[in-house]
Scaffold this motif. Structure first.
Motif, PDB file in Angstrom:
ATOM      1  N   UNK A  87       7.501  -1.680  -1.931  1.00  0.00           N
ATOM      2  CA  UNK A  87       6.383  -1.983  -1.032  1.00  0.00           C
ATOM      3  C   UNK A  87       6.453  -3.416  -0.495  1.00  0.00           C
ATOM      4  N   UNK A  88       7.026  -4.325  -1.269  1.00  0.00           N
ATOM      5  CA  UNK A  88       7.237  -5.690  -0.770  1.00  0.00           C
ATOM      6  C   UNK A  88       8.263  -5.695   0.351  1.00  0.00           C
ATOM      7  N   UNK A  89       9.294  -4.871   0.208  1.00  0.00           N
ATOM      8  CA  UNK A  89      10.345  -4.803   1.224  1.00  0.00           C
ATOM      9  C   UNK A  89       9.861  -4.135   2.502  1.00  0.00           C
ATOM     10  N   UNK A  90       9.017  -3.099   2.361  1.00  0.00           N
ATOM     11  CA  UNK A  90       8.505  -2.388   3.539  1.00  0.00           C
ATOM     12  C   UNK A  90       7.103  -1.856   3.248  1.00  0.00           C
ATOM     13  N   UNK A  91       6.082  -2.670   3.528  1.00  0.00           N
ATOM     14  CA  UNK A  91       4.706  -2.238   3.262  1.00  0.00           C
ATOM     15  C   UNK A  91       4.252  -1.045   4.103  1.00  0.00           C
ATOM     16  N   UNK A  92       4.945  -0.746   5.188  1.00  0.00           N
ATOM     17  CA  UNK A  92       4.534   0.361   6.057  1.00  0.00           C
ATOM     18  C   UNK A  92       5.086   1.711   5.607  1.00  0.00           C
ATOM     19  N   UNK A  93       5.946   1.720   4.617  1.00  0.00           N
ATOM     20  CA  UNK A  93       6.564   2.968   4.166  1.00  0.00           C
ATOM     21  C   UNK A  93       5.525   3.885   3.543  1.00  0.00           C
ATOM     22  N   UNK A  94       5.589   5.160   3.928  1.00  0.00           N
ATOM     23  CA  UNK A  94       4.699   6.204   3.427  1.00  0.00           C
ATOM     24  C   UNK A  94       5.521   7.482   3.231  1.00  0.00           C
ATOM     25  N   UNK A  95       4.974   8.406   2.473  1.00  0.00           N
ATOM     26  CA  UNK A  95       5.617   9.718   2.341  1.00  0.00           C
ATOM     27  C   UNK A  95       5.765  10.347   3.726  1.00  0.00           C
ATOM     28  N   UNK A  96       4.751  10.206   4.558  1.00  0.00           N
ATOM     29  CA  UNK A  96       4.739  10.831   5.879  1.00  0.00           C
ATOM     30  C   UNK A  96       5.799  10.282   6.830  1.00  0.00           C
ATOM     31  N   UNK A  97       6.330   9.091   6.570  1.00  0.00           N
ATOM     32  CA  UNK A  97       7.356   8.563   7.474  1.00  0.00           C
ATOM     33  C   UNK A  97       8.723   8.399   6.799  1.00  0.00           C
ATOM     34  N   UNK A  98       8.926   9.062   5.681  1.00  0.00           N
ATOM     35  CA  UNK A  98      10.224   8.989   5.001  1.00  0.00           C
ATOM     36  C   UNK A  98      11.373   9.436   5.895  1.00  0.00           C
TER      37      UNK A  98
END
Length: 93
Positions: free
Chosen positions: A56-67
């Protein structure tokens, strides 16, 4: 190697390889993701949460929906395995 073990269902081997890789490549998003997913699927909650914090520090925007946007995994079962592991580790939907 870590991702290959993850997709083959060898979660202990996957997490071991990912943990080693993260020492050399701490900013490599895939390494952090595989570490979080494999620890989660192996039932190691504390390690999974720690790896998720790094992810999450590397990419706070990452979500299951945008994997799928982040990592083009072509086999549906591999994407499902990765998503399930990241859910266990605490990645938001």
């Amino acid at each position: 190697m870590a991702a290959a073990h993850l997709f083959a269902g060898r979660f202990d081997a996957a997490s071991s390889w990912a943990d080693r890789a993260s020492k050399d490549l701490p900013s490599f998003l895939l390494v952090a993701g595989v570490a979080a997913a494999s620890h989660g699927l192996a039932g190691r909650t504390e390690e999974a949460r720690r790896a998720m914090t790094d992810l999450r520090k590397l990419d706070p925007s990452l979500r299951i929906s945008n994997l799928r946007d982040w990592l083009p995994i072509h086999r549906a079962e591999d994407l499902a395995t990765f998503a399930d592991g990241l859910r266990w580790a605490g990645l938001p939907e």
